[in-house]
Design a protein around this motif. Structure first.
Motif, mmCIF file in Angstrom:
data_model
loop_
_atom_site.group_PDB
_atom_site.id
_atom_site.type_symbol
_atom_site.label_atom_id
_atom_site.label_comp_id
_atom_site.label_asym_id
_atom_site.label_seq_id
_atom_site.Cartn_x
_atom_site.Cartn_y
_atom_site.Cartn_z
ATOM 1 N N THR A 43 7.764 6.720 -18.644
ATOM 2 C CA THR A 43 9.220 6.902 -18.648
ATOM 3 C C THR A 43 9.652 7.759 -17.459
ATOM 4 O O THR A 43 10.660 7.465 -16.805
ATOM 5 C CB THR A 43 9.681 7.544 -19.978
ATOM 6 O OG1 THR A 43 9.302 6.669 -21.045
ATOM 7 C CG2 THR A 43 11.189 7.749 -20.002
ATOM 8 N N GLN A 89 13.779 3.238 -23.382
ATOM 9 C CA GLN A 89 12.913 3.344 -24.557
ATOM 10 C C GLN A 89 13.767 3.757 -25.755
ATOM 11 O O GLN A 89 14.618 4.634 -25.652
ATOM 12 C CB GLN A 89 11.848 4.409 -24.265
ATOM 13 C CG GLN A 89 10.769 4.525 -25.304
ATOM 14 C CD GLN A 89 9.585 5.331 -24.791
ATOM 15 O OE1 GLN A 89 9.677 6.033 -23.782
ATOM 16 N NE2 GLN A 89 8.464 5.232 -25.478
ATOM 17 N N ASP A 161 11.582 -0.284 -20.778
ATOM 18 C CA ASP A 161 10.656 0.773 -21.191
ATOM 19 C C ASP A 161 10.179 0.516 -22.620
ATOM 20 O O ASP A 161 10.921 0.722 -23.580
ATOM 21 C CB ASP A 161 11.345 2.141 -21.076
ATOM 22 C CG ASP A 161 10.343 3.295 -21.045
ATOM 23 O OD1 ASP A 161 9.118 3.034 -21.145
ATOM 24 O OD2 ASP A 161 10.786 4.450 -20.921
ATOM 25 N N GLU A 162 8.940 0.056 -22.735
ATOM 26 C CA GLU A 162 8.302 -0.259 -24.028
ATOM 27 C C GLU A 162 9.215 -1.038 -24.981
ATOM 28 O O GLU A 162 9.459 -0.611 -26.117
ATOM 29 C CB GLU A 162 7.792 1.027 -24.701
ATOM 30 C CG GLU A 162 6.669 1.686 -23.895
ATOM 31 C CD GLU A 162 5.880 2.689 -24.701
ATOM 32 O OE1 GLU A 162 5.411 2.338 -25.795
ATOM 33 O OE2 GLU A 162 5.734 3.842 -24.237
HETATM 34 MG MG LIG Z 1 7.960 6.685 -22.488
#
Ligand SMILES: [Mg+2]
Ligand SMILES: Nc1ncnc2c1ncn2[C@@H]1O[C@H](COP(=O)(O)OP(=O)(O)OP(=O)(O)O)[C@@H](O)[C@H]1O
Length: 237
Positions: A43, A89, A161-162
């Motif tokens: 991140t 995220q 992000d993920e």
């Molecule tokens: Mg992260």
């Protein structure tokens, strides 16, 4: 033409901790995964790419269609205008706004019909919950909305992000299908992942591995699991 963002020897310190230690990478053009365990610095790397965080050392360059920004001008709104979309995220959907209103906040005004139709063509499920408030959406629906929101300005590079974190296998499949149709529109994907690459392998060409703020692998995604040193640092086996 696409967007490119390049980091060279980027160092970030948060409090007493060196969170990024000499990170160099290139985003854009190819579809890329940045893989590393929790706390590895994924991140933070994205925040530097987007201009949300300034490194104390190293350089960042972003370019698109002959427009070149150097570190001093890497700011979130400028990077976005260059054609970069970001799916943070944890999705960060406004719970009290409907799906459509969430999209409008990102767009900055009411959404033109052709943009909405384009989003429906990429994310058919969106139509089903477009008038539902954020708080009543399932995890998968929230993630679809977060992706749609990052697309409203028609970016050329989409950073996620993920996006598959915490989703059931069936929903993961749906999101992967959505991302494939986005790629087919000529949008480059830059995605992060903290576990196995099985779920993203069909989406990406290039992998970067990160561990404790250091890039420990860069190359074809097929090669990362065969690289013993990288594998040990990323997955611990
Ligand atoms: Mg992260
Ligand atoms: N605002 C902050 N304050 C203190 N420490 C931070 C902050 N942001 C990041 N860190 C630390 O920096 C390191 C890297 O964090 P980062 O969020 O980039 O990791 P990540 O790879 O995205 O992890 P995850 O898979 O859990 O999302 C971690 O050790 C984290 O604790």
């Amino acid at each position: 033409m696409g967007v490119r963002i390049s980091l060279r020897d980027v160092w970030v310190r948060i409090g007493p901790v060196e969170v990024l230690r000499g990170v160099s990478l290139d985003a854009g053009g190819e579809n890329i995964v940045l893989v590393g365990r929790n706390g590895a610095g994924k991140t933070t790397t994205l925040r530097v790419m987007l201009g949300l965080l300034k490194p104390y050392r190293g350089s960042i360059v972003a370019e698109s269609n002959g427009v070149k920004l150097d570190a001093g001008r890497i700011q979130p709104h400028v990077v976005a205008r260059l054609g970069v979309g970001y799916v943070p995220q944890g999705r960060m959907i406004f719970p009290d706004l409907t799906a459509l209103e969430n999209l409008e906040v990102s767009y900055g005004s009411s959404l033109p019909g052709d943009v909405l139709e384009w989003l429906y063509s990429l994310i058919p499920d969106l139509k089903r919950f477009i008038d539902r408030k954020g708080r009543y959406l399932s995890g998968g629906e929230q993630q679809m909305l977060a992706v749609a929101r990052a697309l409203v300005k028609r970016p050329k590079l989409l950073i996620l992000d993920e996006p598959l974190e915490g989703l059931a296998p069936r929903i993961v499949k749906t999101i992967v299908e959505v991302l494939k149709s986005i790629e087919e529109e000529g949008v480059s994907i830059f995605i992060t992942e903290s576990g196995s690459l099985a779920r993203v392998r069909e989406l990406v060409d290039i992998a970067y591995g990160i561990d404790r703020g250091e890039i420990v692998y860069k190359g074809p995604v097929e090669g990362i699991e065969r690289d013993e040193k990288a594998r040990a640092r990323i997955w611990g086996f």
